[in-house]
Design a protein around this motif. Structure first.
Motif: not given
Length: 172
Positions: A24-36
């Motif tokens: 789930w933290f890998a999923f968070l990586l994708v979300l935050v990276g995309t948002f940024e």
């Protein structure tokens, strides 16, 4: 022997659980990276928190996934000779390498991680890679926990490997 199998099964389930949380933290990586990326390049509005969040989420993914990867023997190895060995000989090589290389290194890393986590809680340490300054203690604690779970899984594998070497059959 039944109690030992239950303990090993429990350690395996901890590694499965740890890997399930880590993904789930890998999923968070994708979300935050995309948002940024969208914020920075399309709206010229970079965040102050994304870099630290990405670093922490990546570390948590790696550390909580380590015991899972070890359990499933999915780590990277150069196996010029290893792949040609019998299961019993592989187990013997794994025991020797674990005792000489893995356990000494991971034990030192775990001791240091626990020391850093305790210090971070004691002094209310913050991460200073950006101007967000998130608390470091939770991340450092998960770092130590990930190493502890890796050591537990490695101990379970060591027990299974020693059994295979001595008895010629799997413990499971």
């Amino acid at each position: 022997m039944t109690a030992l199998k239950k303990i090993l099964s429990f350690v395996d389930s901890l590694s499965e659980w740890s890997g399930a949380i880590g993904k789930w933290f890998a999923f968070l990586l994708v979300l935050v990276g995309t948002f940024e990326t969208v914020s920075r390049h399309f709206f010229d509005a970079p965040t102050i928190w994304a870099y630290d969040t990405l670093c922490m989420a990546g570390g948590v993914t790696y550390l909580l996934g380590a015991s899972y990867v070890y359990r499933h023997d999915a780590h990277t190895r150069v196996d010029i000779f290893y792949s040609r060995c019998s299961p019993r000989r592989k187990a013997l090589l794994d025991v020797i390498c674990a005792l000489i290389f893995f356990f000494p290194l991971m034990t030192v890393m775990f001791e240091m991680a626990v020391s850093w986590a305790l210090r971070a809680w004691r002094i209310n340490e913050v991460m200073f890679n950006s101007f967000w300054y998130p608390p470091a203690a939770p991340y450092r604690t998960i770092f130590a926990l990930g190493l502890f779970l890796l050591l537990l899984q490695a101990l379970a594998k060591l027990i299974r490997d020693v059994h295979l070497v001595l008895r010629g059959k799997d413990l499971d």
